[in-house]
Design a protein around this motif. Structure first.
Motif, PDB file in Angstrom:
ATOM      1  N   ALA A 180      49.343  48.421  -2.216  1.00 41.30           N
ATOM      2  CA  ALA A 180      50.713  48.015  -1.930  1.00 41.30           C
ATOM      3  C   ALA A 180      50.758  46.956  -0.839  1.00 41.30           C
ATOM      4  CB  ALA A 180      51.542  49.223  -1.511  1.00 41.30           C
ATOM      5  N   GLN A 181      51.728  46.049  -0.967  1.00 40.28           N
ATOM      6  CA  GLN A 181      51.983  45.026   0.032  1.00 40.28           C
ATOM      7  C   GLN A 181      53.316  45.324   0.719  1.00 40.28           C
ATOM      8  OE1 GLN A 181      49.595  42.576   0.525  1.00 40.28           O
ATOM      9  NE2 GLN A 181      48.469  43.794  -1.000  1.00 40.28           N
ATOM     10  N   ARG A 182      53.387  44.993   2.001  1.00 44.37           N
ATOM     11  CA  ARG A 182      54.627  45.243   2.757  1.00 44.37           C
ATOM     12  C   ARG A 182      55.373  43.939   2.985  1.00 44.37           C
ATOM     13  NH1 ARG A 182      57.189  45.615   7.761  1.00 44.37           N
ATOM     14  NH2 ARG A 182      58.241  47.607   8.164  1.00 44.37           N
ATOM     15  N   LEU A 183      56.682  43.948   2.731  1.00 46.48           N
ATOM     16  CA  LEU A 183      57.532  42.814   3.032  1.00 46.48           C
ATOM     17  C   LEU A 183      58.101  42.962   4.442  1.00 46.48           C
ATOM     18  CD1 LEU A 183      59.497  42.542  -0.341  1.00 46.48           C
ATOM     19  CD2 LEU A 183      57.583  41.129   0.422  1.00 46.48           C
ATOM     20  N   PRO A 184      58.515  41.873   5.083  1.00 44.19           N
ATOM     21  CA  PRO A 184      59.096  41.966   6.428  1.00 44.19           C
ATOM     22  C   PRO A 184      60.282  42.912   6.515  1.00 44.19           C
ATOM     23  CG  PRO A 184      58.589  39.685   5.912  1.00 44.19           C
ATOM     24  CD  PRO A 184      58.357  40.475   4.647  1.00 44.19           C
ATOM     25  N   SER A 185      60.996  43.082   5.422  1.00 44.09           N
ATOM     26  CA  SER A 185      62.151  43.985   5.400  1.00 44.09           C
ATOM     27  C   SER A 185      61.759  45.449   5.508  1.00 44.09           C
ATOM     28  CB  SER A 185      62.934  43.784   4.104  1.00 44.09           C
ATOM     29  OG  SER A 185      62.116  44.108   2.984  1.00 44.09           O
ATOM     30  N   GLY A 186      60.474  45.771   5.278  1.00 43.08           N
ATOM     31  CA  GLY A 186      60.024  47.159   5.321  1.00 43.08           C
ATOM     32  C   GLY A 186      59.774  47.753   3.949  1.00 43.08           C
ATOM     33  N   GLN A 239      75.588  44.020  -6.831  1.00 44.41           N
ATOM     34  CA  GLN A 239      75.775  45.025  -7.873  1.00 44.41           C
ATOM     35  C   GLN A 239      74.762  46.160  -7.789  1.00 44.41           C
ATOM     36  OE1 GLN A 239      75.719  42.855 -11.597  1.00 44.41           O
ATOM     37  NE2 GLN A 239      77.745  41.949 -11.248  1.00 44.41           N
ATOM     38  N   VAL A 240      73.660  45.944  -7.082  1.00 42.53           N
ATOM     39  CA  VAL A 240      72.613  46.957  -6.993  1.00 42.53           C
ATOM     40  C   VAL A 240      72.205  47.118  -5.533  1.00 42.53           C
ATOM     41  CG1 VAL A 240      71.722  46.595  -9.319  1.00 42.53           C
ATOM     42  CG2 VAL A 240      70.841  45.205  -7.428  1.00 42.53           C
ATOM     43  N   ILE A 241      71.364  48.093  -5.269  1.00 38.36           N
ATOM     44  CA  ILE A 241      70.893  48.309  -3.908  1.00 38.36           C
ATOM     45  C   ILE A 241      70.080  47.100  -3.430  1.00 38.36           C
ATOM     46  CG2 ILE A 241      70.922  50.825  -4.041  1.00 38.36           C
ATOM     47  CD1 ILE A 241      67.926  50.752  -4.635  1.00 38.36           C
ATOM     48  N   ARG A 242      70.009  46.953  -2.124  1.00 44.25           N
ATOM     49  CA  ARG A 242      69.352  45.776  -1.545  1.00 44.25           C
ATOM     50  C   ARG A 242      67.865  45.723  -1.907  1.00 44.25           C
ATOM     51  NH1 ARG A 242      67.637  44.223   3.863  1.00 44.25           N
ATOM     52  NH2 ARG A 242      68.136  46.302   4.661  1.00 44.25           N
ATOM     53  N   GLY A 243      67.251  46.878  -2.061  1.00 50.00           N
ATOM     54  CA  GLY A 243      65.849  46.906  -2.431  1.00 50.00           C
ATOM     55  C   GLY A 243      65.587  46.264  -3.780  1.00 50.00           C
ATOM     56  N   TRP A 244      66.534  46.390  -4.680  1.00 54.20           N
ATOM     57  CA  TRP A 244      66.386  45.741  -5.991  1.00 54.20           C
ATOM     58  C   TRP A 244      66.620  44.229  -5.883  1.00 54.20           C
ATOM     59  CZ3 TRP A 244      67.190  47.464 -11.504  1.00 54.20           C
ATOM     60  CH2 TRP A 244      66.478  48.648 -11.751  1.00 54.20           C
ATOM     61  N   ASP A 245      67.650  43.836  -5.151  1.00 53.45           N
ATOM     62  CA  ASP A 245      67.916  42.403  -5.004  1.00 53.45           C
ATOM     63  C   ASP A 245      66.724  41.680  -4.399  1.00 53.45           C
ATOM     64  OD1 ASP A 245      70.401  41.973  -6.164  1.00 53.45           O
ATOM     65  OD2 ASP A 245      71.516  42.478  -4.357  1.00 53.45           O
ATOM     66  N   GLU A 246      65.992  42.344  -3.507  1.00 53.64           N
ATOM     67  CA  GLU A 246      64.825  41.712  -2.908  1.00 53.64           C
ATOM     68  C   GLU A 246      63.559  41.926  -3.730  1.00 53.64           C
ATOM     69  OE1 GLU A 246      62.226  41.885   1.246  1.00 53.64           O
ATOM     70  OE2 GLU A 246      64.378  42.312   1.282  1.00 53.64           O
ATOM     71  N   GLY A 247      63.460  43.075  -4.393  1.00 53.40           N
ATOM     72  CA  GLY A 247      62.218  43.416  -5.074  1.00 53.40           C
ATOM     73  C   GLY A 247      62.059  42.877  -6.475  1.00 53.40           C
ATOM     74  N   ILE A 248      63.134  42.809  -7.238  1.00 52.59           N
ATOM     75  CA  ILE A 248      63.024  42.350  -8.628  1.00 52.59           C
ATOM     76  C   ILE A 248      62.493  40.915  -8.734  1.00 52.59           C
ATOM     77  CG2 ILE A 248      64.334  41.846 -10.734  1.00 52.59           C
ATOM     78  CD1 ILE A 248      63.785  44.827 -10.243  1.00 52.59           C
ATOM     79  N   ILE A 261      61.004  51.646  -1.677  1.00 51.90           N
ATOM     80  CA  ILE A 261      62.154  51.116  -0.940  1.00 51.90           C
ATOM     81  C   ILE A 261      62.547  52.040   0.208  1.00 51.90           C
ATOM     82  CG2 ILE A 261      64.568  50.429  -1.163  1.00 51.90           C
ATOM     83  CD1 ILE A 261      63.971  49.779  -4.113  1.00 51.90           C
ATOM     84  N   PRO A 262      62.643  51.516   1.440  1.00 48.81           N
ATOM     85  CA  PRO A 262      63.037  52.349   2.578  1.00 48.81           C
ATOM     86  C   PRO A 262      64.506  52.739   2.500  1.00 48.81           C
ATOM     87  CG  PRO A 262      62.879  50.065   3.243  1.00 48.81           C
ATOM     88  CD  PRO A 262      62.358  50.123   1.831  1.00 48.81           C
ATOM     89  N   PRO A 263      64.895  53.798   3.186  1.00 51.43           N
ATOM     90  CA  PRO A 263      66.284  54.276   3.124  1.00 51.43           C
ATOM     91  C   PRO A 263      67.320  53.196   3.399  1.00 51.43           C
ATOM     92  CG  PRO A 263      64.913  55.871   4.269  1.00 51.43           C
ATOM     93  CD  PRO A 263      64.037  54.669   4.027  1.00 51.43           C
ATOM     94  N   ALA A 264      67.053  52.337   4.383  1.00 52.92           N
ATOM     95  CA  ALA A 264      68.037  51.317   4.755  1.00 52.92           C
ATOM     96  C   ALA A 264      68.296  50.323   3.633  1.00 52.92           C
ATOM     97  CB  ALA A 264      67.578  50.572   6.004  1.00 52.92           C
ATOM     98  N   MET A 265      67.366  50.193   2.682  1.00 50.02           N
ATOM     99  CA  MET A 265      67.541  49.273   1.568  1.00 50.02           C
ATOM    100  C   MET A 265      67.916  50.011   0.286  1.00 50.02           C
ATOM    101  SD  MET A 265      64.365  46.658   2.297  1.00 50.02           S
ATOM    102  CE  MET A 265      64.974  45.408   1.150  1.00 50.02           C
ATOM    103  N   GLY A 266      68.119  51.321   0.445  1.00 46.61           N
ATOM    104  CA  GLY A 266      68.540  52.141  -0.688  1.00 46.61           C
ATOM    105  C   GLY A 266      69.907  52.739  -0.414  1.00 46.61           C
ATOM    106  N   TYR A 267      69.921  54.057  -0.119  1.00 43.40           N
ATOM    107  CA  TYR A 267      71.196  54.729   0.111  1.00 43.40           C
ATOM    108  C   TYR A 267      71.334  55.299   1.510  1.00 43.40           C
ATOM    109  CZ  TYR A 267      71.872  53.968  -4.799  1.00 43.40           C
ATOM    110  OH  TYR A 267      72.022  53.347  -6.006  1.00 43.40           O
TER     111      TYR A 267
END
Length: 307
Positions: A180-186, A239-248, A261-267
């Motif tokens: 796994a790779q980590r993004l600056p967002s966590g 329209q979707v959680i932030r983790g999807w907008d950044e991850g897709i 996806i960390p909690p802050a980028m989910g729910y």
């Protein structure tokens, strides 16, 4: 001069004290036994621990105590007993209290005299004081750091903070032997197949298949269930959680992978449906298509990726 705490302190608790170093000293009031810096700051060394003194640019960790001009403690201005951080100045600004840091080192203590108006600097003056009063600021130095030492300490603490916050995800990654790779967002991601088709970009409609689980493997949603269809959404349209907008967008059409996806980028703290609060989310995703967004999105079955 700026203030930062290397222990990630609650700045709200320090506001009554921290404004001290954004203000200037007064020349009025009793100052018996006090010296004056080249730029007019009144001070008196209380304890000299015979250690090297701070230089301009050094950071000083210290405790503060605020007294009236008769040396009585002012309870309303001594609400925090947490060490704070200040930076020694070059003394080029008249009345800058941080100039005093150039006269003290580790284990030293010093007292300054300043006017209540300058010290409070826009914050309401406590009822026991009135305009024109002088008060005393006592500083007890815990430690002195060079700029390089301070920045190294900050980096070390930031890494420790990240490690603590990411511990659940890191355990999951290790247990499943993921690269796994980590993004600056966590957020972490795993690329199984980067894909060779179109790249998802903001405002485009993206079609995906996915399966979402918690770190313990509990499935909370899947487009692969009988009767379900691939999910469509407009990227970066809220329209979707932030983790999807950044991850897709990490995958092109035909790409497959995992988003952790960390909690802050989910729910976050509130959770959602069968997702508990503060949950890390694991999505196995496959990007099926990218197209122009329709004028009006069709109604779909609600899922746990919808914002």
């Amino acid at each position: 001069m700026t203030f930062r705490s290397i222990w990630n302190l609650n700045l709200a608790l320090l506001v009554s004290c921290s404004v001290l170093f954004f203000s200037s000293c007064s020349n009025s009031g009793s100052s018996s036994g006090y010296s004056e810096t080249a730029h007019g700051v009144k001070y008196k060394i209380i304890t000299d621990n015979k250690q090297p003194k701070a230089k301009a640019g050094d950071y000083i960790q210290f405790y503060e105590t605020i007294r009236d001009i008769n040396d009585a403690l002012i309870p309303s201005l001594n609400v925090s007993r947490i060490a704070v951080i200040g930076q020694a100045s070059s003394g080029d600004e008249k009345g800058n209290l941080s100039e005093v840091f150039n006269f003290i080192g580790k284990g030293d203590s010093v007292s300054c005299i300043a006017s209540v108006e300058d010290i409070m600097n826009g914050i309401s003056v406590p009822g026991i004081l009135k305009k024109g009063d002088n008060i005393k600021l006592e500083i007890k130095v815990v430690d002195v750091f060079s700029k390089d030492e301070y920045e190294a300490k900050i980096a070390e603490l930031e890494q420790a903070k990240i490690a603590a916050a990411d511990a659940p995800a890191l355990e999951y990654i290790k247990a499943h032997n993921l690269n796994a790779q980590r993004l600056p967002s966590g957020m972490y991601y795993v690329t199984e197949n980067p894909g060779t088709g179109a790249q998802p970009v903001p405002k485009k409609q993206v079609t995906v298949n996915y399966r979402g689980t918690l770190l313990d493997g509990t499935e909370f949603d899947s487009s692969l269930k009988p009767g379900r269809q691939p999910f469509q959404f407009v990227l970066s349209a809220g329209q979707v959680i932030r983790g999807w907008d950044e991850g897709i967008p990490l995958f092109k059409v035909g790409g497959k992978g995992i988003l952790i996806i960390p909690p802050a980028m989910g729910y976050g703290e509130q959770g959602q449906n069968n997702i508990p609060p503060n949950s890390w989310l694991v999505f196995n995703i496959e990007v099926l298509g990218v197209a122009d967004a329709p004028q009006q999105m069709p109604m779909q079955i609600p899922t746990n990726v919808i914002k």
